[in-house]
Every structure is written in structure tokens, then in C-alpha cells.
Scaffold this motif. Structure first.
Motif, PDB file in Angstrom:
ATOM      1  N   GLY A 149      -1.585  18.546  -4.005  1.00 27.38           N
ATOM      2  CA  GLY A 149      -2.934  18.156  -3.589  1.00 27.38           C
ATOM      3  C   GLY A 149      -3.090  16.656  -3.527  1.00 27.38           C
ATOM      4  N   LEU A 150      -2.510  15.983  -4.497  1.00 20.93           N
ATOM      5  CA  LEU A 150      -2.564  14.524  -4.541  1.00 20.93           C
ATOM      6  C   LEU A 150      -1.801  13.916  -3.370  1.00 20.93           C
ATOM      7  N   ALA A 151      -0.664  14.514  -3.024  1.00 22.73           N
ATOM      8  CA  ALA A 151       0.116  14.025  -1.882  1.00 22.73           C
ATOM      9  C   ALA A 151      -0.680  14.172  -0.589  1.00 22.73           C
ATOM     10  N   ARG A 152      -1.420  15.284  -0.448  1.00 18.92           N
ATOM     11  CA  ARG A 152      -2.264  15.466   0.746  1.00 18.92           C
ATOM     12  C   ARG A 152      -3.404  14.455   0.752  1.00 18.92           C
ATOM     13  N   LEU A 153      -3.945  14.171  -0.422  1.00 21.05           N
ATOM     14  CA  LEU A 153      -5.041  13.210  -0.529  1.00 21.05           C
ATOM     15  C   LEU A 153      -4.587  11.811  -0.145  1.00 21.05           C
ATOM     16  N   VAL A 154      -3.381  11.442  -0.556  1.00 21.37           N
ATOM     17  CA  VAL A 154      -2.855  10.106  -0.289  1.00 21.37           C
ATOM     18  C   VAL A 154      -2.538   9.927   1.202  1.00 21.37           C
ATOM     19  N   GLN A 155      -2.416  11.013   1.944  1.00 20.97           N
ATOM     20  CA  GLN A 155      -2.163  10.916   3.385  1.00 20.97           C
ATOM     21  C   GLN A 155      -3.422  10.519   4.156  1.00 20.97           C
ATOM     22  N   ASP A 156      -4.560  10.530   3.496  1.00 19.45           N
ATOM     23  CA  ASP A 156      -5.818  10.105   4.113  1.00 19.45           C
ATOM     24  C   ASP A 156      -5.688   8.652   4.572  1.00 19.45           C
ATOM     25  N   PRO A 157      -6.220   8.293   5.746  1.00 19.04           N
ATOM     26  CA  PRO A 157      -6.087   6.915   6.236  1.00 19.04           C
ATOM     27  C   PRO A 157      -6.632   5.864   5.261  1.00 19.04           C
ATOM     28  N   LEU A 158      -7.645   6.226   4.507  1.00 15.74           N
ATOM     29  CA  LEU A 158      -8.235   5.307   3.542  1.00 15.74           C
ATOM     30  C   LEU A 158      -7.268   5.005   2.393  1.00 15.74           C
ATOM     31  N   LEU A 159      -6.465   6.000   2.019  1.00 19.73           N
ATOM     32  CA  LEU A 159      -5.600   5.876   0.846  1.00 19.73           C
ATOM     33  C   LEU A 159      -4.115   5.827   1.194  1.00 19.73           C
ATOM     34  N   CYS A 160      -3.784   5.654   2.461  1.00 24.52           N
ATOM     35  CA  CYS A 160      -2.380   5.722   2.887  1.00 24.52           C
ATOM     36  C   CYS A 160      -1.524   4.582   2.331  1.00 24.52           C
ATOM     37  N   ASP A 161      -2.117   3.495   1.874  1.00 20.74           N
ATOM     38  CA  ASP A 161      -1.353   2.377   1.314  1.00 20.74           C
ATOM     39  C   ASP A 161      -0.877   2.636  -0.108  1.00 20.74           C
ATOM     40  N   LEU A 162      -1.398   3.695  -0.724  1.00 22.39           N
ATOM     41  CA  LEU A 162      -1.071   3.969  -2.122  1.00 22.39           C
ATOM     42  C   LEU A 162       0.240   4.739  -2.247  1.00 22.39           C
ATOM     43  N   PRO A 163       0.950   4.551  -3.362  1.00 20.97           N
ATOM     44  CA  PRO A 163       2.187   5.314  -3.580  1.00 20.97           C
ATOM     45  C   PRO A 163       1.878   6.787  -3.848  1.00 20.97           C
ATOM     46  N   ILE A 164       2.891   7.643  -3.739  1.00 19.32           N
ATOM     47  CA  ILE A 164       2.686   9.072  -3.950  1.00 19.32           C
ATOM     48  C   ILE A 164       2.308   9.355  -5.401  1.00 19.32           C
ATOM     49  N   GLN A 165       2.884   8.647  -6.344  1.00 16.02           N
ATOM     50  CA  GLN A 165       2.548   8.827  -7.761  1.00 16.02           C
ATOM     51  C   GLN A 165       1.379   7.922  -8.127  1.00 16.02           C
ATOM     52  N   VAL A 166       0.270   8.112  -7.459  1.00 16.37           N
ATOM     53  CA  VAL A 166      -0.891   7.240  -7.591  1.00 16.37           C
ATOM     54  C   VAL A 166      -1.648   7.536  -8.883  1.00 16.37           C
ATOM     55  N   THR A 167      -2.284   6.508  -9.432  1.00 12.98           N
ATOM     56  CA  THR A 167      -3.127   6.683 -10.612  1.00 12.98           C
ATOM     57  C   THR A 167      -4.587   6.642 -10.185  1.00 12.98           C
ATOM     58  N   LEU A 168      -5.453   7.128 -11.052  1.00  9.88           N
ATOM     59  CA  LEU A 168      -6.884   7.108 -10.767  1.00  9.88           C
ATOM     60  C   LEU A 168      -7.375   5.680 -10.576  1.00  9.88           C
ATOM     61  N   GLU A 169      -6.837   4.767 -11.355  1.00 13.71           N
ATOM     62  CA  GLU A 169      -7.215   3.353 -11.258  1.00 13.71           C
ATOM     63  C   GLU A 169      -6.914   2.804  -9.860  1.00 13.71           C
ATOM     64  N   GLU A 170      -5.763   3.186  -9.308  1.00 12.62           N
ATOM     65  CA  GLU A 170      -5.390   2.719  -7.978  1.00 12.62           C
ATOM     66  C   GLU A 170      -6.300   3.303  -6.897  1.00 12.62           C
ATOM     67  N   VAL A 171      -6.663   4.568  -7.045  1.00 12.67           N
ATOM     68  CA  VAL A 171      -7.576   5.202  -6.078  1.00 12.67           C
ATOM     69  C   VAL A 171      -8.934   4.517  -6.142  1.00 12.67           C
ATOM     70  N   ASN A 172      -9.437   4.295  -7.356  1.00 11.20           N
ATOM     71  CA  ASN A 172     -10.735   3.626  -7.512  1.00 11.20           C
ATOM     72  C   ASN A 172     -10.710   2.221  -6.926  1.00 11.20           C
ATOM     73  N   SER A 173      -9.608   1.503  -7.116  1.00 13.21           N
ATOM     74  CA  SER A 173      -9.485   0.153  -6.567  1.00 13.21           C
ATOM     75  C   SER A 173      -9.515   0.176  -5.047  1.00 13.21           C
ATOM     76  N   GLN A 174      -8.810   1.139  -4.468  1.00 11.31           N
ATOM     77  CA  GLN A 174      -8.766   1.236  -3.005  1.00 11.31           C
ATOM     78  C   GLN A 174     -10.144   1.572  -2.438  1.00 11.31           C
ATOM     79  N   VAL A 175     -10.860   2.470  -3.105  1.00 12.29           N
ATOM     80  CA  VAL A 175     -12.211   2.826  -2.664  1.00 12.29           C
ATOM     81  C   VAL A 175     -13.134   1.617  -2.793  1.00 12.29           C
TER      82      VAL A 175
END
Length: 189
Positions: free
Chosen positions: A64-90
Motif C-alpha cells: 500500500g505504501l509503495a502504491r502511495l509513493v507512486q502518487d505524483p505528489l510523493l514520487c520523489d520519496l524513497p520506497i521505504q518512506v517514513t511518516l516524517e518524510e511524507v509530512n515534509s513533502q505535503v
């Protein structure tokens, strides 16, 4: 005597009404009891289905996380993303944060995300977190003495050393996508 008979009638009528209500309530309870075992059995079956081993749950979560990271908004993040990284990108997308590009002496550029009103200390902590995550993902050195790092290196923006940890990055003139250099301190002899 008439008054007494009337009272008893009222009492008897009240009791009979209450008995009828009680009978109806008992009937409803019996219906609910009859329905509950089926619902409980269904819930037990659902719990059995939901009781996955930890490894399977992690696999589902990572998919599920891998599918989420494929989103254009989050595509710059690594596959083993942390919540902190997602929050920073948002926060970046909403303009609540900025990216400071930290250049090392070997030419590597680290994109560090900090809030808009961050201080130099916040930038240093973000660099530490970035490097720790990078080391975890790639392996390598297990422990870095950040006290030693900050004693022997300093951050420089357009020739000015970022010495005051409590000073805001904006006060130094640092904006989104600006480059800060990670330089070794020269020792005075």
C-alpha cells in the motif's frame, strides 16, 4: 369505598399495562438474543480473517505504501518512506516548508526540508535526520558523532557562516531551493 375500588382499578390497570410493556420488552430481548449469536459468530469469523501474522501485515502495508509513493505528489520519496518524510513533502506542497540544498565537499547535494521559519539549529537537526535515514537505507556507518561533526564543519551561505543556531534561516537570506555549503572549519594555529 368507591374511592378505594377506583384506586385498586387504577393500580391494577397500571400493573397490567406495565406487565404488557414488560412482556413486549422480554419479547424484543429474546429477538435480540436470537440475533446476537449470529452477529458474534460473524465478528469472530471476521476477527479470525483479520488476525494476520505480523509478516503478512507488513507485506500488505508495504504494498500500500509503495502504491502511495507512486502518487505524483510523493514520487520523489524513497520506497521505504517514513511518516516524517511524507509530512515534509505535503508541507512543501502547501508552502509551509522549504527545501534547502546542502552541498558537501564531495559534490553530493542533500535536499533538506525545513519549515519556513526554521532556525539554523532546525536545519542541522534535519541534516542529521537525513543522514541517519540514508545510512539506514544504504547500510554503512552505524554511529556518527554529530558533536564532532559540528565542531569540525560549519554551514556557509553565500560566504557567510551560519554560526548562530538560534537565528532564523530567513534572516540569513536563505529561501526555498537555496544552496548552503557544508565546509570544514579551518583551524587557527
Amino acid at each position: 369505598m368507591m374511592g378505594e375500588e377506583t384506586k385498586s382499578l387504577h393500580l391494577d390497570e397500571g400493573l397490567s399495562v406495565k406487565e404488557e410493556e414488560l412482556g413486549q420488552a422480554e419479547g424484543k430481548m429474546n429477538q435480540v438474543e436470537d440475533e446476537q449469536p449470529e452477529e458474534v459468530e460473524e465478528e469472530d469469523e471476521e476477527e479470525d480473517e483479520e488476525a494476520l501474522p505480523h509478516s503478512e501485515f507488513l507485506d500488505i502495508f508495504e504494498e500500500g505504501l509503495a502504491r502511495l509513493v507512486q502518487d505524483p505528489l510523493l514520487c520523489d520519496l524513497p520506497i521505504q518512506v517514513t511518516l516524517e518524510e511524507v509530512n515534509s513533502q505535503v508541507a512543501l506542497e502547501y508552502g509551509q516548508a522549504m527545501t534547502v540544498r546542502v552541498c558537501k565537499a564531495d559534490g553530493e547535494v542533500m535536499p533538506i526540508v525545513v519549515v519556513q521559519n526554521a532556525m539554523v539549529l532546525d536545519l542541522k537537526k534535519a541534516i542529521q535526520r537525513f543522514m541517519e535515514l540514508k545510512q539506514q537505507r544504504e547500510g554503512g556507518v552505524k554511529h556518527v558523532s554529530w558533536r564532532y561533526v559540528w565542531r569540525t564543519f560549519h554551514l556557509v551561505f553565500q560566504g557567510e557562516k551560519l554560526d548562530d543556531d538560534k537565528m532564523k534561516l530567513k534572516d540569513y537570506g536563505i529561501r526555498n531551493r537555496d544552496e548552503v555549503t557544508f565546509m570544514k572549519r579551518l583551524r587557527k594555529k
